[in-house]
Design a protein around this motif. Structure first.
Motif, PDB file in Angstrom:
ATOM      1  N   LYS A  11       0.840  -1.189   0.000  1.00  0.00           N
ATOM      2  CA  LYS A  11       0.000   0.000   0.000  1.00  0.00           C
ATOM      3  C   LYS A  11       0.879   1.242   0.000  1.00  0.00           C
ATOM      4  N   THR A  12       0.389   2.310  -0.584  1.00  0.00           N
ATOM      5  CA  THR A  12       1.139   3.563  -0.647  1.00  0.00           C
ATOM      6  C   THR A  12       0.669   4.509   0.451  1.00  0.00           C
ATOM      7  N   VAL A  13       1.642   5.064   1.150  1.00  0.00           N
ATOM      8  CA  VAL A  13       1.352   6.068   2.176  1.00  0.00           C
ATOM      9  C   VAL A  13       2.178   7.311   1.883  1.00  0.00           C
ATOM     10  N   ASP A  14       1.851   8.403   2.547  1.00  0.00           N
ATOM     11  CA  ASP A  14       2.543   9.659   2.280  1.00  0.00           C
ATOM     12  C   ASP A  14       3.999   9.627   2.719  1.00  0.00           C
ATOM     13  N   ASP A  40       0.199   8.427   6.989  1.00  0.00           N
ATOM     14  CA  ASP A  40      -0.648   8.872   5.881  1.00  0.00           C
ATOM     15  C   ASP A  40      -1.468  10.060   6.352  1.00  0.00           C
ATOM     16  N   TYR A  53       4.148  -1.441   3.068  1.00  0.00           N
ATOM     17  CA  TYR A  53       3.829  -0.116   2.556  1.00  0.00           C
ATOM     18  C   TYR A  53       4.984   0.407   1.725  1.00  0.00           C
ATOM     19  N   GLY A  55       6.318   4.338   0.538  1.00  0.00           N
ATOM     20  CA  GLY A  55       6.056   5.739   0.832  1.00  0.00           C
ATOM     21  C   GLY A  55       6.226   6.636  -0.386  1.00  0.00           C
ATOM     22  N   ARG A  56       5.346   7.594  -0.512  1.00  0.00           N
ATOM     23  CA  ARG A  56       5.585   8.631  -1.517  1.00  0.00           C
ATOM     24  C   ARG A  56       6.886   9.352  -1.194  1.00  0.00           C
TER      25      ARG A  56
END
Length: 446
Positions: A11-14, A40, A53, A55-56
């Motif tokens: 999953k992508t988080v900030d 996030d 995860y 991260g952006r």
């Protein structure tokens, strides 16, 4: 598509902090090794090893320890330090503080808030409560700095012209409470029972109750204060506040050095919270506060720095160390106030003092992403031992300095990384502070 070790999509988080040690403060003394922290928006969404995860933005946490952002439970955003030093409190107030306070303008406070908030970012403090002048100017700086701030306008009735007016506090609550994406809060601020009239305390308590906010004041800081109020009202400072209806669960009292055992019972029964300021108490010879007794009785206790006038820095790592050493000196017990308890006071304890313990003060899923990374590579933090010899909490409390903080994150936003502050113009502020402080001292007649 990013996959984890099992071939599942990540999953992508900030923001993702990778492979750091952590002292989450979810329970006393717990230390984690080689964990990731997923953030996030403004919240922590996961904490554990090899999180699924991506991260952006990803920060490498190796050779670092993640801590909750420190919480300063009492300070004033002053503009001057290292000026006209070496006086006890009553002279210091009369000869230095009050002349300066009377001369402050919003422009002075803008410069002061920039300097103080820059210093806090650089030393790992993400939340603070400021009781001082022209709070709207200081709050505006907080919108830019990204910190979490509570502003309690410092009402002073005597002498006149050196503090804020209680009548203006309600307007400030209506204009500023909840701004900065919820990072800015407004409380009622009353300087002390020797400088404010009884009716100001009574009205201030009613105002705090009306808006559901806290009330911050100085209380029983010195023997001089106790003697002054005994002569004026025939009561101690604590007795005055009880008579005036100001000992409640909304009250955060700074110092409380000169309280009697039966008054500690009263503070506990009323739900009062206490901000302990060891450096300030030492510098001004106020005394050694009975912190161990407060803690034994379950009173919420946080750590504060007080102002740069009376400290002279905003380094909560220094306050943790001093808090421990002072209690051991006064108790004669080399095991009094363990390191993990001091760290609790600077995080969870201070958060409870500010009524924010459900949101900040620990690294837990669902809480605000207020996180700092402490660089462990400096020799004064060696050796780093693990397992049954784990010494990480002791190193943080007894050996670390604010300058060891490499990254400061508040509300999920990176305010400083690799010691570079990203939200405030450091060099510009340095010149602004120098010029404004010189002019302030001229106007104050110093």
């Amino acid at each position: 598509m990013a996959l984890n070790r099992d071939g599942m999509e990540r999953k992508t988080v900030d923001l993702l902090l990778r492979d750091c040690a952590a002292i989450p403060m979810d329970q006393l003394g717990r230390v984690l090794e080689r964990v990731d922290i997923a953030i996030d928006g403004d919240r922590i969404v996961a904490l554990g090893q090899d999180l699924p995860y991506v991260g952006r933005q990803t920060l490498d946490g190796r050779d670092h320890v993640a801590l909750p952002g420190l919480v300063n439970a009492h300070m004033h955003e002053c503009l001057t330090r290292g000026l006209c030093e070496d006086r006890e409190l009553s002279r210091w107030l009369t000869e230095i503080c009050f002349p300066l306070d009377a001369a402050y303008t919003p422009a002075d406070i803008t410069a002061a808030a920039g300097m103080n908030q820059l210093e806090m970012i650089r030393s790992g403090t993400t939340t603070f409560i400021d009781i001082y002048r022209h709070p709207a100017a200081a709050a505006a700086v907080t919108e830019q700095s990204g910190l979490r701030g509570i502003f309690s306008p410092q009402v002073i009735d005597e002498p006149t012209g050196v503090g804020e007016a209680l009548a203006d506090t309600e307007n400030l609550i209506q204009a500023w409470h909840g701004r900065g994406s919820g990072r800015i809060h407004i409380w009622v601020g009353l300087h002390a029972p020797y400088s404010c009239h009884p009716e100001s305390f009574t009205q201030g308590s009613e105002l705090a109750q009306k808006y559901g906010v806290g009330l911050h004041t100085h209380l029983a800081e010195t023997r001089w204060e106790v003697e002054t109020l005994q002569a004026r009202y025939g009561m101690t400072p604590v007795q005055c506040l009880e008579r005036w209806g100001c000992l409640t669960s909304r009250t955060l009292a700074a110092h409380c050095v000169q309280v009697q055992p039966e008054e500690i019972d009263l503070l506990q029964a009323k739900g009062v919270r206490i901000a302990h300021n060891p450096s300030s108490n030492l510098k001004l010879a106020s005394g050694i506060a009975p912190v161990l007794q407060w803690l034994r009785q379950g009173i919420p206790v946080g750590l504060g720095t007080d102002s740069i006038l009376s400290n002279n820095n905003l380094d909560l790592f220094e306050e943790m160390r001093l808090a421990v050493f002072l209690q051991r000196l006064t108790s004669g017990d080399g095991a009094a106030l363990p390191a993990e308890q001091a760290l609790w006071m600077a995080t969870r304890g201070s958060a409870a003092c500010l009524g924010l313990e459900q949101e900040i003060g620990s690294l837990e899923v669902g809480k605000k992403a207020d996180v700092i990374l402490l660089d462990l590579r400096a020799p004064h933090l060696w050796p780093r031992l693990q397992g049954s010899l784990n010494n990480l909490i002791a190193q943080v409390v007894y050996a670390a300095h604010g300058s060891d903080v490499s990254t400061t994150i508040c509300d999920g936003k990176i305010l400083m990384h690799n010691r570079q502050v990203l939200t405030l113009p450091e060099e510009e502020l340095r010149h602004q502070v120098g010029s404004q402080a010189t002019d302030l001292c001229r106007r104050a007649g110093l």
